[in-house]
Design an enzyme around this catalytic site. Structure first.
Site, PDB file in Angstrom:
ATOM      1  N   THR A 147       1.741   4.661  -1.560  1.00  0.00           N
ATOM      2  CA  THR A 147       3.228   5.051  -1.648  1.00  0.00           C
ATOM      3  C   THR A 147       3.894   5.402  -0.354  1.00  0.00           C
ATOM      4  O   THR A 147       3.002   5.463   0.627  1.00  0.00           O
ATOM      5  CB  THR A 147       3.524   6.268  -2.469  1.00  0.00           C
ATOM      6  OG1 THR A 147       4.634   6.296  -3.023  1.00  0.00           O
ATOM      7  CG2 THR A 147       2.974   7.503  -2.262  1.00  0.00           C
ATOM      8  N   THR A 148       5.134   5.854  -0.138  1.00  0.00           N
ATOM      9  CA  THR A 148       5.600   6.276   0.950  1.00  0.00           C
ATOM     10  C   THR A 148       6.637   7.110   0.489  1.00  0.00           C
ATOM     11  O   THR A 148       7.739   6.742  -0.422  1.00  0.00           O
ATOM     12  CB  THR A 148       6.510   5.086   1.830  1.00  0.00           C
ATOM     13  OG1 THR A 148       5.456   4.082   2.151  1.00  0.00           O
ATOM     14  CG2 THR A 148       6.942   5.871   2.842  1.00  0.00           C
TER      15      THR A 148
END
Length: 197
Positions: free
Chosen positions: A7-8
């Site tokens: 994810t970010t």
């Protein structure tokens, strides 16, 4: 099966508040499970956390922080500050370092002042003006370093956060989606929105 996920998430602190942003893709191995996951969790009406790592672990942490925030309010008659909650979370993570919560968390809020902190699974705590977590961190940080200025307004910070998530999504296979979850926290309160890319 390799259970690698990614994810970010990003957090930006400016004079008038805090912006938290995250992609909405959940991945498992090399498969996209969903494009509609919330990765920013409100803890109080002025504090939220972003999630990178084990979903079950972060849900447990969110429940602990929500309970601690309620207890603090009832015991002291005022809300817990973001710095106090970040220090509490740092202690919780450090106490469990031999069986760690597999998470990296950004905590952001505006209780007395805008505050952003980044916590690693062992309780390492860094307060900063901007930060990122997750597999897309190198790409997001490059955008944040280039675009951050202390005099940014809320809307400019929001645009920068979205740009950072978009950059990570274009280079990191575990970051993506067709929208970005954005939470804005100011002294007036918290607002969540989903921005289409």
């Amino acid at each position: 099966m390799n259970r690698k996920t990614g994810t970010t998430t990003v957090g930006i602190k400016v004079k008038d508040g805090v912006i938290l942003a995250a992609d909405t893709q959940a991945s498992l191995d090399h498969m996209v499970e969903t494009l509609n996951i919330r990765k920013i969790i409100p803890i109080t009406d002025r504090i939220a956390i972003t999630t990178a790592g084990s979903v079950g672990d972060v849900q447990m942490i969110a429940r602990i922080l929500e309970a601690e925030a309620r207890y603090y309010y009832f015991a002291w008659g005022r809300p817990m500050t973001t710095k106090a909650m970040a220090n509490l979370l740092s202690n919780i993570l450090n106490e469990n370092k031999w069986f760690p919560y597999l998470v990296q968390i950004i905590i952001g809020g505006y209780v007395d002042e805008p505050t952003i902190a980044n916590l690693d699974p062992y309780g390492g705590l860094i307060f900063d003006n901007y930060t990122a977590t997750g597999s897309g961190t190198p790409f997001a940080i490059a955008i944040l370093e280039e675009g951050y200025k202390e005099n940014l307004g809320i809307e400019e910070a929001k645009e920068l956060a979205i740009k950072a998530i978009k950059a990570a999504g274009s280079r990191d296979v575990y970051t993506g989606s067709k929208k970005v979850q954005v939470v804005t926290i100011t002294k007036e309160g918290m607002q969540e929105e989903f921005i289409k890319l």
